[in-house]
Scaffold this motif. Sequence first.
Motif, PDB file in Angstrom:
ATOM      1  N   HIS A 160       0.743  -1.190   0.153  1.00  0.00           N
ATOM      2  CA  HIS A 160      -0.063   0.087   0.100  1.00  0.00           C
ATOM      3  C   HIS A 160       0.733   1.239  -0.164  1.00  0.00           C
ATOM      4  O   HIS A 160       0.671   2.279  -0.719  1.00  0.00           O
ATOM      5  CB  HIS A 160      -0.884  -0.074   1.459  1.00  0.00           C
ATOM      6  CG  HIS A 160      -1.975   1.330   1.153  1.00  0.00           C
ATOM      7  ND1 HIS A 160      -2.572   1.348   0.352  1.00  0.00           N
ATOM      8  CD2 HIS A 160      -1.968   2.116   2.396  1.00  0.00           C
ATOM      9  CE1 HIS A 160      -3.372   2.454   0.880  1.00  0.00           C
ATOM     10  NE2 HIS A 160      -2.751   2.932   2.021  1.00  0.00           N
ATOM     11  N   ASN A 161       2.028   1.181   0.857  1.00  0.00           N
ATOM     12  CA  ASN A 161       2.751   2.507   0.800  1.00  0.00           C
ATOM     13  C   ASN A 161       3.557   2.605  -0.542  1.00  0.00           C
ATOM     14  O   ASN A 161       3.559   3.888  -0.725  1.00  0.00           O
ATOM     15  CB  ASN A 161       3.911   2.155   2.026  1.00  0.00           C
ATOM     16  CG  ASN A 161       3.226   2.302   3.255  1.00  0.00           C
ATOM     17  OD1 ASN A 161       2.275   3.111   3.743  1.00  0.00           O
ATOM     18  ND2 ASN A 161       3.926   1.468   4.124  1.00  0.00           N
ATOM     19  N   ALA A 162       3.844   1.755  -1.091  1.00  0.00           N
ATOM     20  CA  ALA A 162       4.686   1.881  -2.470  1.00  0.00           C
ATOM     21  C   ALA A 162       3.588   2.490  -3.378  1.00  0.00           C
ATOM     22  O   ALA A 162       3.820   3.168  -4.297  1.00  0.00           O
ATOM     23  CB  ALA A 162       5.120   0.655  -3.031  1.00  0.00           C
ATOM     24  N   SER A 163       2.239   1.846  -3.491  1.00  0.00           N
ATOM     25  CA  SER A 163       1.251   2.154  -4.449  1.00  0.00           C
ATOM     26  C   SER A 163       0.922   3.683  -4.038  1.00  0.00           C
ATOM     27  O   SER A 163       0.816   4.707  -5.211  1.00  0.00           O
ATOM     28  CB  SER A 163       0.259   1.523  -4.310  1.00  0.00           C
ATOM     29  OG  SER A 163       0.058   0.228  -4.465  1.00  0.00           O
ATOM     30  N   LEU A 164       1.037   4.106  -2.881  1.00  0.00           N
ATOM     31  CA  LEU A 164       0.510   5.900  -2.572  1.00  0.00           C
ATOM     32  C   LEU A 164       1.935   6.557  -3.191  1.00  0.00           C
ATOM     33  O   LEU A 164       1.572   7.634  -3.659  1.00  0.00           O
ATOM     34  CB  LEU A 164       0.463   5.908  -1.001  1.00  0.00           C
ATOM     35  CG  LEU A 164      -0.901   5.444  -0.493  1.00  0.00           C
ATOM     36  CD1 LEU A 164      -0.697   5.569   1.212  1.00  0.00           C
ATOM     37  CD2 LEU A 164      -2.066   5.931  -0.866  1.00  0.00           C
ATOM     38  N   LEU A 194      12.325   2.172  -8.444  1.00  0.00           N
ATOM     39  CA  LEU A 194      11.988   3.049  -7.399  1.00  0.00           C
ATOM     40  C   LEU A 194      13.116   3.755  -6.668  1.00  0.00           C
ATOM     41  O   LEU A 194      12.941   4.437  -6.058  1.00  0.00           O
ATOM     42  CB  LEU A 194      11.376   1.916  -6.008  1.00  0.00           C
ATOM     43  CG  LEU A 194      10.090   1.218  -6.427  1.00  0.00           C
ATOM     44  CD1 LEU A 194       9.536   0.221  -5.676  1.00  0.00           C
ATOM     45  CD2 LEU A 194       9.062   2.455  -6.494  1.00  0.00           C
ATOM     46  N   GLY A 195      14.417   3.070  -6.727  1.00  0.00           N
ATOM     47  CA  GLY A 195      15.353   3.826  -6.300  1.00  0.00           C
ATOM     48  C   GLY A 195      15.621   5.073  -7.041  1.00  0.00           C
ATOM     49  O   GLY A 195      15.984   6.083  -6.504  1.00  0.00           O
ATOM     50  N   SER A 223      14.913   0.965   2.716  1.00  0.00           N
ATOM     51  CA  SER A 223      15.372   0.618   1.318  1.00  0.00           C
ATOM     52  C   SER A 223      13.834   0.361   0.529  1.00  0.00           C
ATOM     53  O   SER A 223      12.867   0.407   1.001  1.00  0.00           O
ATOM     54  CB  SER A 223      16.208  -0.881   1.311  1.00  0.00           C
ATOM     55  OG  SER A 223      15.321  -1.887   1.316  1.00  0.00           O
ATOM     56  N   GLN A 224      14.317   0.120  -0.936  1.00  0.00           N
ATOM     57  CA  GLN A 224      12.877  -0.069  -1.802  1.00  0.00           C
ATOM     58  C   GLN A 224      12.237  -1.247  -1.526  1.00  0.00           C
ATOM     59  O   GLN A 224      10.998  -1.609  -1.736  1.00  0.00           O
ATOM     60  CB  GLN A 224      13.261  -0.097  -3.333  1.00  0.00           C
ATOM     61  CG  GLN A 224      13.830   1.144  -3.693  1.00  0.00           C
ATOM     62  CD  GLN A 224      15.295   1.458  -3.432  1.00  0.00           C
ATOM     63  OE1 GLN A 224      15.686   1.745  -2.596  1.00  0.00           O
ATOM     64  NE2 GLN A 224      16.423   0.914  -4.498  1.00  0.00           N
ATOM     65  N   TYR A 275      12.454   6.360  -3.566  1.00  0.00           N
ATOM     66  CA  TYR A 275      11.426   5.940  -2.882  1.00  0.00           C
ATOM     67  C   TYR A 275      11.779   5.786  -1.233  1.00  0.00           C
ATOM     68  O   TYR A 275      11.094   6.210  -0.554  1.00  0.00           O
ATOM     69  CB  TYR A 275      10.651   4.481  -3.215  1.00  0.00           C
ATOM     70  CG  TYR A 275       9.918   3.940  -2.257  1.00  0.00           C
ATOM     71  CD1 TYR A 275       8.519   4.220  -2.049  1.00  0.00           C
ATOM     72  CD2 TYR A 275      10.450   2.672  -1.567  1.00  0.00           C
ATOM     73  CE1 TYR A 275       7.776   3.598  -1.294  1.00  0.00           C
ATOM     74  CE2 TYR A 275       9.570   2.086  -0.526  1.00  0.00           C
ATOM     75  CZ  TYR A 275       8.229   2.507  -0.390  1.00  0.00           C
ATOM     76  OH  TYR A 275       7.328   1.919   0.417  1.00  0.00           O
ATOM     77  N   SER A 276      12.981   5.060  -0.940  1.00  0.00           N
ATOM     78  CA  SER A 276      13.454   4.896   0.411  1.00  0.00           C
ATOM     79  C   SER A 276      13.582   6.280   1.193  1.00  0.00           C
ATOM     80  O   SER A 276      13.435   6.461   2.403  1.00  0.00           O
ATOM     81  CB  SER A 276      14.834   4.040   0.580  1.00  0.00           C
ATOM     82  OG  SER A 276      15.756   4.803  -0.291  1.00  0.00           O
TER      83      SER A 276
END
Length: 660
Positions: free
Chosen positions: A303-307, A381-382, A394-395, A386-387
């Motif tokens: 969910h956090n990555a999608s946001l 993502l890097g 980390s990603q 993202y991180s």
Amino acid sequence: MRKDVRILLVGEPKVGKTSLIMSLVSEEFPDVVPYRAEEITIPADVTPERVPTHIVDYSEAEQTDEQLFQEISKANVICIVYSVNNQKSIEKVTSHWIPLITENTDKDSRVPLILVGNKSDLVEHSSMETILPIMNQYSEIETCVECSAKNLKNISELFYYAQKAVLHPTGPLYCPEKKDMKPVCAKALTRIFKVSDLDNDGILNDNELNFFQRTCFNAPLEPQALEDVKNVVRRNLIDGVCDNGLTLKGFLFLHTLFIQRGRHETTWTVLRRFGYDDDLELNQDYLFPLLKVPPNCTTELNHNASLFLQSIFDKHDKDRDSALSPVELGYLFEVFPYTPWGPDVYNTVCTNDQGWITYQGYLSQWTLTTYLDVHRCLEYLGYLGYSIIAEQESQAAGIIVTRDKKIDLQKKQTQRSVFRCNVFGDISSGKSGFLQAFLGKNLTRQKTIKEEHRSYYAISTTFVYGQEKFLLLHEVFPDFDYLTDADLLCDIVCLVYDGNNPYSFEYCANVFKQYFMDSKTPCMMIAAKSDLPEVKQIYGCSPLEFCRRHKMPPPQSFTCNTAAAPSREIYAKLTTMAMHPHARLRCMCTCNRCTFCLCQNFLNSELLQTVRAKVYAVVRRRHVSQADMKTSTFWLRASAGAAVFALLGFALYRVMLKTR
């Protein structure tokens, strides 16, 4: 950051190399000085940079040239020591030592040099006038320090500068000849600026600057300090500050100023926090953090990555049309070293009428990358930071590794949200049309797709009992003899044949019997091109009979030759079967018509489950009392009602079966 630093001291005999080391260790000038000091190691907790430091001495009297060359090759930084009262030792710096070091070091990995003028207590003048031309001539010279081993003057500073030259080198950041930041450094800082510009307005406002400051230095800037920084930029650069925020030019100027004033550790702290190594390349450990994916498990975005990805989309969707134009997509990928998505992406995910990637298509493409190549997703993502922006370790923190599919089958439930459907079929059977129809493209739109932009994947969302799920369609190349494990590994199999071609069904039947007849993977037969006249398939039995024999649902008619977007009903069925493989309606015998089989199917059907749920809801709504439930009249009425519902449902089921 390096794990340790190795400092080598070289120079002419009697210039005081050994005295410098012994004065540092004992904090007093030694009465007796040996030819050469043994290698010493300074623990990390007593060094300013918290890094273990090894100091190595060289003596011409005790060491051979070969030993010297080996030490030069192992050193991280080399201090060339000369005596300020000995002109010959100064001349030897350029005539002997710098050429010798250059010959014995790799040209691609430049070793920083520190010029050390010892015995400053013996003269009243400085040697800097003589040394400055040498520093300007050789870019590998980081700095020059005048010191005295006898008076302990600048001894600690000497080794601090040597350590700093390794951990925070000037060379990759700044060009002394041009007196400007190097392009590779400017490129890295530009990416950092764009990642930190959370609203994508080209300016770092106070909130973004404070977030940047906390991220890099673990402390926010005081309001006055923040204003002082902007005032410095204003005084030196016309367009460095705009709307009370720092522009990209101002950001780069500020770091150039840090470097020119000897505070390049500030710039290095920022660069390393955003994943850069000593060569200003993104570190492999940063781009590819450790992530273990066991067999039979899949990977999805949490969910956090999608946001986070949603915020990136909103950040670049300037016109707020819920789609990314090619220009907007280009701005999004400016923080990447290359363009990650090719032209085939427009035929892999949903697009709008203009052919631009919609928000749903954007998330679908990220989901596809995560599912098929999770390490590539970590890399992407890097690049987006993202991180850092999501404040994660980390990603890998943005990835869900699902549990083994075998456990899902045992428990008859799954938490996965991405399901893979491999599409098999003979040449020209309609597989590509089936994939593109999932993206809402009818036959007319499909004809505009160039062959070189064709995609063998299509991914979008469907709804299963009100839950949004991703269905990933993969078109398998029709080579019956060379199907790989990846071709067979999926959640559901889709067998597509051309209803207008009498020889098309045979391929599907052979693939099923060869690879899937004994597997637990659910299969569905698709009769494509249903807008054309259906012809009899030249095979031992009809497709309907084949499905009955092998306990499969009857063939589903499908066409993409429609005026509007093709129907998505079939894709919802595929996702449902993939999500609930254990709940398939199977006949207990091959006829599918006997009373036992019909009753068994009826008892397991969704229709009866719906009727039962409605009866229960009606009873609950009427607020039946405990006294009523104890009377025989109540149970008689309930039984009669249930029997009526069951008979009506069974009759309806028989009618539906006959129409098939």
